[in-house]
Design a protein around this motif. Structure first.
Motif, PDB file in Angstrom:
ATOM      1  N   ASP A  35      28.704  32.339  26.759  1.00 18.18           N
ATOM      2  CA  ASP A  35      28.919  31.484  27.928  1.00 18.18           C
ATOM      3  C   ASP A  35      30.312  31.675  28.524  1.00 18.18           C
ATOM      4  O   ASP A  35      30.513  31.495  29.718  1.00 18.18           O
ATOM      5  N   SER A  36      31.280  32.047  27.676  1.00 18.29           N
ATOM      6  CA  SER A  36      32.646  32.245  28.179  1.00 18.29           C
ATOM      7  C   SER A  36      32.756  33.537  28.998  1.00 18.29           C
ATOM      8  O   SER A  36      33.643  33.672  29.825  1.00 18.29           O
ATOM      9  N   GLY A  37      31.869  34.487  28.728  1.00 19.11           N
ATOM     10  CA  GLY A  37      31.929  35.774  29.409  1.00 19.11           C
ATOM     11  C   GLY A  37      32.963  36.716  28.820  1.00 19.11           C
ATOM     12  O   GLY A  37      33.270  37.765  29.395  1.00 19.11           O
ATOM     13  N   HIS A  38      33.533  36.355  27.662  1.00 22.84           N
ATOM     14  CA  HIS A  38      34.600  37.164  27.052  1.00 22.84           C
ATOM     15  C   HIS A  38      34.224  37.682  25.672  1.00 22.84           C
ATOM     16  O   HIS A  38      35.108  38.032  24.877  1.00 22.84           O
ATOM     17  N   LEU A  39      32.950  37.762  25.372  1.00 16.14           N
ATOM     18  CA  LEU A  39      32.511  38.193  24.043  1.00 16.14           C
ATOM     19  C   LEU A  39      33.061  39.571  23.686  1.00 16.14           C
ATOM     20  O   LEU A  39      33.550  39.781  22.581  1.00 16.14           O
ATOM     21  N   HIS A  40      33.049  40.487  24.640  1.00 14.92           N
ATOM     22  CA  HIS A  40      33.510  41.854  24.352  1.00 14.92           C
ATOM     23  C   HIS A  40      35.029  42.002  24.480  1.00 14.92           C
ATOM     24  O   HIS A  40      35.553  43.084  24.233  1.00 14.92           O
TER      25      HIS A  40
END
Length: 148
Positions: A35-40
């Motif tokens: 959900d944060s869009g920063h997993l990678h």
């Protein structure tokens, strides 16, 4: 997916080593990151993102975590935690050990406390006057008095 399960396990393990309760399931943990869009972009280097607890307190659980940059997380660390980090740092411990071996300087809060120069001069003067004193060899308490 296996890679993220491994990352989740590492995060949970490290939290446990630090004594921080970790109440997130793998599915919750992964959903927060996605959900944060920063997993990678997850990591501990500059410009990467970490899962942080609000005010650095409480457990890792829904409602008490957010995804922020490592720089933002560093600014949230309390003064007490920073002092603890300084006291526990490898460089501080090495300096402390070296000081214990080389001299008898005092340490407080992980920092070396060096007496003022005039205190050292007073101690030397007292030792010198003590050696010339007629009662040398007997214990004297306090500083030598000057004047009448």
């Amino acid at each position: 997916m296996r890679e993220w399960e491994q990352k989740y396990g590492q995060h949970k393990h490290r939290a446990g080593r630090r004594g921080i309760p970790f109440e997130l399931t793998f599915k919750q943990w992964l959903t927060i990151w996605q959900d944060s869009g920063h997993l990678h972009e997850r990591g501990h280097r500059q410009g990467q993102y970490v899962m942080a607890r609000f005010f650095g307190r409480g457990s890792y659980k829904i409602g008490n975590v957010r995804i922020i940059t490592t720089e933002d997380n560093t600014h949230l660390i309390s003064a007490e935690a920073r002092a603890r980090t300084v006291r526990n740092s490898r460089v501080t411990r090495q300096a402390h050990r070296a000081s214990e071996i080389k001299d008898d300087q005092h340490w407080q809060f992980g920092l070396r406390v060096i007496p003022p120069k005039d205190a050292i001069a007073t101690d030397v003067a007292q030792e010198t006057s003590h050696q010339r004193h007629p009662m040398a060899g007997t214990a004297r308490v306090g500083r030598a008095q000057t004047g009448p």
